[in-house]
Design an enzyme around this catalytic site. Structure first.
Site, PDB file in Angstrom:
ATOM      1  N   LYS A   1       0.860  -1.319  -0.064  1.00  0.00           N
ATOM      2  CA  LYS A   1       0.095   0.098  -0.180  1.00  0.00           C
ATOM      3  C   LYS A   1       0.728   1.165  -0.059  1.00  0.00           C
ATOM      4  O   LYS A   1       0.595   2.107  -0.653  1.00  0.00           O
ATOM      5  CB  LYS A   1      -1.100   0.079   1.239  1.00  0.00           C
ATOM      6  CG  LYS A   1      -1.473   1.144   1.527  1.00  0.00           C
ATOM      7  CD  LYS A   1      -2.588   1.322   2.813  1.00  0.00           C
ATOM      8  CE  LYS A   1      -1.725   1.524   4.034  1.00  0.00           C
ATOM      9  NZ  LYS A   1      -1.429   2.996   3.901  1.00  0.00           N
ATOM     10  N   ASN A   2       1.796   1.114   0.972  1.00  0.00           N
ATOM     11  CA  ASN A   2       2.619   2.286   1.177  1.00  0.00           C
ATOM     12  C   ASN A   2       3.510   2.727  -0.184  1.00  0.00           C
ATOM     13  O   ASN A   2       4.061   3.874  -0.353  1.00  0.00           O
ATOM     14  CB  ASN A   2       3.423   2.456   2.422  1.00  0.00           C
ATOM     15  CG  ASN A   2       2.534   2.759   3.517  1.00  0.00           C
ATOM     16  OD1 ASN A   2       1.366   2.981   3.432  1.00  0.00           O
ATOM     17  ND2 ASN A   2       3.160   2.391   4.719  1.00  0.00           N
TER      18      ASN A   2
ATOM     19  N   ARG B   1      -4.016  10.335   4.290  1.00  0.00           N
ATOM     20  CA  ARG B   1      -2.864  11.103   4.686  1.00  0.00           C
ATOM     21  C   ARG B   1      -1.818  11.119   3.629  1.00  0.00           C
ATOM     22  O   ARG B   1      -1.063  12.078   3.486  1.00  0.00           O
ATOM     23  CB  ARG B   1      -2.261  10.729   6.032  1.00  0.00           C
ATOM     24  CG  ARG B   1      -1.274  11.620   6.231  1.00  0.00           C
ATOM     25  CD  ARG B   1      -0.442  11.346   7.798  1.00  0.00           C
ATOM     26  NE  ARG B   1       0.225  12.432   8.146  1.00  0.00           N
ATOM     27  CZ  ARG B   1       1.526  12.720   7.767  1.00  0.00           C
ATOM     28  NH1 ARG B   1       1.893  11.837   6.803  1.00  0.00           N
ATOM     29  NH2 ARG B   1       2.073  13.713   8.099  1.00  0.00           N
TER      30      ARG B   1
ATOM     31  N   ASP C   1      -4.869   8.297   9.521  1.00  0.00           N
ATOM     32  CA  ASP C   1      -4.718   7.511  10.557  1.00  0.00           C
ATOM     33  C   ASP C   1      -4.705   8.452  11.932  1.00  0.00           C
ATOM     34  O   ASP C   1      -3.718   9.209  11.998  1.00  0.00           O
ATOM     35  CB  ASP C   1      -3.397   6.631  10.742  1.00  0.00           C
ATOM     36  CG  ASP C   1      -3.663   5.422   9.912  1.00  0.00           C
ATOM     37  OD1 ASP C   1      -4.738   5.417   9.205  1.00  0.00           O
ATOM     38  OD2 ASP C   1      -2.695   4.587   9.719  1.00  0.00           O
TER      39      ASP C   1
ATOM     40  N   ASP D   1       5.116   0.196  12.077  1.00  0.00           N
ATOM     41  CA  ASP D   1       3.748  -0.436  11.724  1.00  0.00           C
ATOM     42  C   ASP D   1       3.562  -2.030  12.095  1.00  0.00           C
ATOM     43  O   ASP D   1       2.456  -2.370  12.240  1.00  0.00           O
ATOM     44  CB  ASP D   1       3.479  -0.476   9.794  1.00  0.00           C
ATOM     45  CG  ASP D   1       3.307   0.910   9.770  1.00  0.00           C
ATOM     46  OD1 ASP D   1       3.393   1.950  10.508  1.00  0.00           O
ATOM     47  OD2 ASP D   1       3.450   1.229   8.286  1.00  0.00           O
TER      48      ASP D   1
HETATM   49  C1  UD1 Z   1       5.101   6.229   6.264  1.00  0.00           C
HETATM   50  C2  UD1 Z   1       4.212   5.369   6.437  1.00  0.00           C
HETATM   51  C3  UD1 Z   1       3.660   4.832   7.754  1.00  0.00           C
HETATM   52  C4  UD1 Z   1       4.827   4.568   8.603  1.00  0.00           C
HETATM   53  C5  UD1 Z   1       5.860   5.624   8.793  1.00  0.00           C
HETATM   54  C6  UD1 Z   1       7.144   5.061   9.247  1.00  0.00           C
HETATM   55  C7  UD1 Z   1       2.941   5.754   4.507  1.00  0.00           C
HETATM   56  C8  UD1 Z   1       1.633   6.410   3.596  1.00  0.00           C
HETATM   57  N1  UD1 Z   1       2.990   5.447   5.784  1.00  0.00           N
HETATM   58  O1  UD1 Z   1       4.642   7.556   6.825  1.00  0.00           O
HETATM   59  O2  UD1 Z   1       2.750   3.765   7.479  1.00  0.00           O
HETATM   60  O3  UD1 Z   1       4.540   4.250   9.963  1.00  0.00           O
HETATM   61  O4  UD1 Z   1       6.427   5.855   7.074  1.00  0.00           O
HETATM   62  O5  UD1 Z   1       7.757   4.019   8.817  1.00  0.00           O
HETATM   63  O6  UD1 Z   1       3.938   5.655   3.792  1.00  0.00           O
HETATM   64  N2  UD1 Z   1       8.120  13.938  10.993  1.00  0.00           N
HETATM   65  C9  UD1 Z   1       8.163  15.325  11.269  1.00  0.00           C
HETATM   66  N3  UD1 Z   1       8.103  16.111  10.446  1.00  0.00           N
HETATM   67  C10 UD1 Z   1       7.914  15.917   8.870  1.00  0.00           C
HETATM   68  C11 UD1 Z   1       7.755  14.526   8.554  1.00  0.00           C
HETATM   69  C12 UD1 Z   1       7.773  13.627   9.494  1.00  0.00           C
HETATM   70  O7  UD1 Z   1       8.361  15.476  12.180  1.00  0.00           O
HETATM   71  O8  UD1 Z   1       8.062  16.828   8.121  1.00  0.00           O
HETATM   72  C13 UD1 Z   1       7.969  12.912  11.851  1.00  0.00           C
HETATM   73  C14 UD1 Z   1       6.676  12.177  12.314  1.00  0.00           C
HETATM   74  O9  UD1 Z   1       5.862  13.203  12.907  1.00  0.00           O
HETATM   75  C15 UD1 Z   1       6.890  11.008  12.891  1.00  0.00           C
HETATM   76  C16 UD1 Z   1       8.304  10.814  12.038  1.00  0.00           C
HETATM   77  O10 UD1 Z   1       8.940  11.810  11.608  1.00  0.00           O
HETATM   78  O11 UD1 Z   1       7.176  11.167  14.192  1.00  0.00           O
HETATM   79  C17 UD1 Z   1       8.221   9.562  11.077  1.00  0.00           C
HETATM   80  O12 UD1 Z   1       7.501  10.256  10.093  1.00  0.00           O
HETATM   81  P1  UD1 Z   1       7.512   9.737   8.488  1.00  0.00           P
HETATM   82  O13 UD1 Z   1       8.722   8.700   8.247  1.00  0.00           O
HETATM   83  O14 UD1 Z   1       7.402  10.881   7.583  1.00  0.00           O
HETATM   84  O15 UD1 Z   1       6.384   8.822   8.221  1.00  0.00           O
HETATM   85  P2  UD1 Z   1       5.229   8.792   6.912  1.00  0.00           P
HETATM   86  O16 UD1 Z   1       5.740   9.122   5.707  1.00  0.00           O
HETATM   87  O17 UD1 Z   1       4.103   9.982   7.419  1.00  0.00           O
END
Ligand code: UD1
Length: 427
Positions: free
Chosen positions: A23-24, A95, A119, A309
């Protein structure tokens, strides 16, 4: 209509379960298709609601999208000129819609993307996405719930270092930089197999990218990309969840289509508590040892560390394991919703900041519980299998976002899991 799963406890999962594309990855590959005019074809796409939502988002931007859920194929025909606004209505439902930000700024020189919900798993900032695009020459601000980016004189290559290896920020910066003249060096980049999958697609489309899968990704901007056909990487999170399902229910499951190499840390941990993990011709097999599972300490980390996850599955495993375990969540705050629901099933778990201390009990006790997100919901169904009596898991729509017909997959492994209408909430 609201639905729930009815789970009858006491089954040891046995048999073969298929895993398709991640999915991701699929959602981001669909966004990446916007970067090339013409028809991109993605195969091995999961049949899930999130892909339907992303297809609709791309249609609103002007693309013609065909999604064949039976064949697992998405075709995206992108016109020469596309829209640049992703509305809140769709972004709040998904998201991952934020991943159109990079392609839109690269293709249109502007992007208005609603700030997402998705989520219910703690706060997730967009500061790294914004800082990365600003380094590439865009101006970014938030207005009326939208992240507004513009680059009237175009983007340019830049040296960028992420404070944290965010998956989403790495993807957006990568997708913006492929069409930005000059060289971009992205340091402390996320290393997930889904990042490698997107980079592979982009290279097939004509992009120049080196180092995807390592912490330093180098991108040479090109003038234009062309559409291609690409198969989505297998879903390592779904595969890992079946590995835990086998370990938790003392089962024996072959994960067909799964790639064990993308789950090295997870499978090593399971091997350490006595599971036998073997590669097979079609995937890999997890055979749990006789008797009660042994407790397992877990700390989530960016890839190649233990995936956040899979954390709800690790908590569920430990809820019935022999001994006590500490689960540490290092990526997201407040991502412990499984714990409250497991407590309804008689689990002994205590949250302390970003840790959960789980003391395994011999058996859980069936009760009604509620899924709060995809993985927490899928893990609660597994909990129902190791509970006596009947467990009902409400909020099935969350599980449907990540698994196509989860109950059918469970039935294929011998479980008594059925979908039924949920009782109407008190009105
Ligand atoms: C993706 C996955 C999600 C998984 C996560 C970590 C998708 C759709 N989702 O989410 O299932 O749990 O990777 O493996 O692919 N953060 C910041 N600033 C930013 C971006 C992120 O502070 O600009 C922080 C977030 O708050 C969080 C952490 O970084 O605490 C991880 O986020 P990130 O790796 O960006 O996850 P997603 O891409 O949102």
């Amino acid at each position: 209509m609201n639905e729930r799963f009815r789970v009858v406890g006491g089954t040891r999962l046995q048999g073969r379960v298929p895993v398709v594309g991640a999915k991701n990855s699929a959602l981001k590959l669909m966004a990446a298709a916007l970067l090339a005019e013409g028809r991109t074809r993605l195969t091995n796409v999961p049949a899930i609601l999130d892909v339907t939502i992303m297809a609709e988002l791309l249609r609103r931007l002007g693309a013609v999208v065909d999604y064949d859920t039976t064949a697992g194929v998405v075709e995206i025909d992108v016109p020469a000129t596309i829209g640049h606004r992703a509305d809140y209505e769709l972004v709040r439902a998904l998201r991952a819609s934020i991943s159109v930000l990079g392609p839109l700024i690269a293709r249109c020189g502007e992007a208005d993307v609603a700030v997402p919900g998705g989520d219910a798993i703690g706060s997730r900032g967009l500061d790294l996405h914004a800082a990365g695009l600003e380094a590439l020459g865009a101006k970014v601000h938030v207005a009326h719930g939208y992240l507004v980016a513009s680059a009237p004189s175009g983007l340019h290559g830049a040296d960028i270092r992420l404070d944290f290896p965010s998956v989403g920020a790495t993807e957006n910066i990568l997708m913006a930089a492929v069409l930005a003249p000059g060289t971009t060096r992205l340091d402390n980049a996320a290393r997930e197999p889904e990042i490698v999958d997107i980079a592979t697609l982009l290279v097939e489309m004509g992009a120049r990218i080196h180092g995807a899968g390592t912490s330093l990704i180098e991108i040479e901007g090109v003038d234009a990309l062309h559409p291609v056909e690409h198969a989505v990487v297998p879903d390592r999170i779904a595969a890992g969840s079946w590995a835990f399902a086998a370990a938790t229910t003392r089962g024996d499951v072959e994960i067909v289509g799964g790639n064990a190499a993308h789950l090295e840390v997870t499978l090593e941990l399971l091997t350490g508590v006595g599971c036998e993990v073997t590669d097979t011709a079609d995937g890999f097999r997890v055979l749990a040892p006789e008797g009660r599972p042994r407790s397992l300490d877990i700390a989530t980390l960016p890839y190649p560390g233990f995936p956040t996850d899979l954390q709800p599955f690790a908590i569920t495993y430990n809820a019935v394991a022999d001994g006590s375990a500490m689960i540490t969540e290092n990526l997201f705050e407040a991502r412990f919703r499984t714990v409250q629901e497991l407590a309804r099933l008689g689990a002994e778990a205590r949250i302390d900041g970003h840790h959960v201390l789980v003391h395994g009990v011999g058996q859980l006790s069936g009760a009604p519980v509620e899924a709060s997100d995809i993985r927490a919901g899928a893990a609660l169904v597994i909990a129902g299998l190791v509970a006596d009596g009947v467990t009902t898991v409400s909020g099935v729509q969350h599980i449907d976002r990540g698994y196509a017909a989860y109950e059918t997959l469970m039935q294929g492994l011998g479980a008594d899991v059925t979908r039924e209408p949920d009782v109407a909430p008190f009105a």
